[in-house]
Design a protein around this motif. Structure first.
Motif, PDB file in Angstrom:
ATOM      1  N   ARG A  14     -57.255  63.511 -85.398  1.00  0.00           N
ATOM      2  CA  ARG A  14     -58.210  63.291 -84.323  1.00  0.00           C
ATOM      3  C   ARG A  14     -59.632  63.372 -84.867  1.00  0.00           C
ATOM      4  O   ARG A  14     -59.960  64.259 -85.651  1.00  0.00           O
ATOM      5  N   GLY A  15     -60.454  62.401 -84.496  1.00  0.00           N
ATOM      6  CA  GLY A  15     -61.858  62.403 -84.869  1.00  0.00           C
ATOM      7  C   GLY A  15     -62.199  61.724 -86.178  1.00  0.00           C
ATOM      8  O   GLY A  15     -63.375  61.538 -86.478  1.00  0.00           O
ATOM      9  N   GLU A  16     -61.206  61.354 -86.982  1.00  0.00           N
ATOM     10  CA  GLU A  16     -61.491  60.693 -88.260  1.00  0.00           C
ATOM     11  C   GLU A  16     -61.506  59.174 -88.107  1.00  0.00           C
ATOM     12  O   GLU A  16     -60.653  58.605 -87.433  1.00  0.00           O
ATOM     13  N   VAL A  45     -60.931  55.384 -84.014  1.00  0.00           N
ATOM     14  CA  VAL A  45     -60.902  56.849 -84.034  1.00  0.00           C
ATOM     15  C   VAL A  45     -59.968  57.307 -82.922  1.00  0.00           C
ATOM     16  O   VAL A  45     -60.086  56.846 -81.788  1.00  0.00           O
ATOM     17  N   GLU A  47     -59.301  59.833 -80.286  1.00  0.00           N
ATOM     18  CA  GLU A  47     -60.048  60.886 -79.599  1.00  0.00           C
ATOM     19  C   GLU A  47     -59.116  61.916 -78.990  1.00  0.00           C
ATOM     20  O   GLU A  47     -59.467  63.075 -78.850  1.00  0.00           O
ATOM     21  N   LYS A  48     -57.905  61.485 -78.597  1.00  0.00           N
ATOM     22  CA  LYS A  48     -56.929  62.408 -78.003  1.00  0.00           C
ATOM     23  C   LYS A  48     -55.532  61.878 -78.267  1.00  0.00           C
ATOM     24  O   LYS A  48     -55.238  60.723 -77.986  1.00  0.00           O
TER      25      LYS A  48
END
Length: 88
Positions: A14-16, A45, A47-48
């Motif tokens: 998550r987030g990469e 990306v 996010e969830k």
């Protein structure tokens, strides 16, 4: 030359930031994912994680079913070609 690590999008941390390398499956599924902004060469990306997972692809925010994420092969955008982690 470093080996570029690729993995399925559902395995992305998550987030990469990742880049879509390819999408496998039936033509209508690949076409539909392209239509909503998730195609080869697009920055993405997670996010969830979940079902659906929430993604940021280009300038769009998408909710995508888990089984579709299993069809999307991505690579990390880090200069090393390796991401900090995979998974949730």
């Amino acid at each position: 030359m470093p080996v570029i690590a690729t993995h399925l999008l559902h395995q992305a941390a998550r987030g990469e930031m990742h880049v879509v390398e390819s999408i496998s499956g039936e033509d209508d599924i690949v076409c539909r994912l392209n239509e909503v902004g998730l195609g080869e060469g697009v920055n993405v990306v997670v996010e969830k994680h979940g079902n659906p997972s929430i993604l940021r692809a280009g300038n769009a925010k998408l909710a995508v079913a888990r089984e579709l994420l299993d069809r999307v092969l991505v690579r990390c955008t880090h200069e090393t070609g390796h991401c900090n982690g995979q998974g949730k």
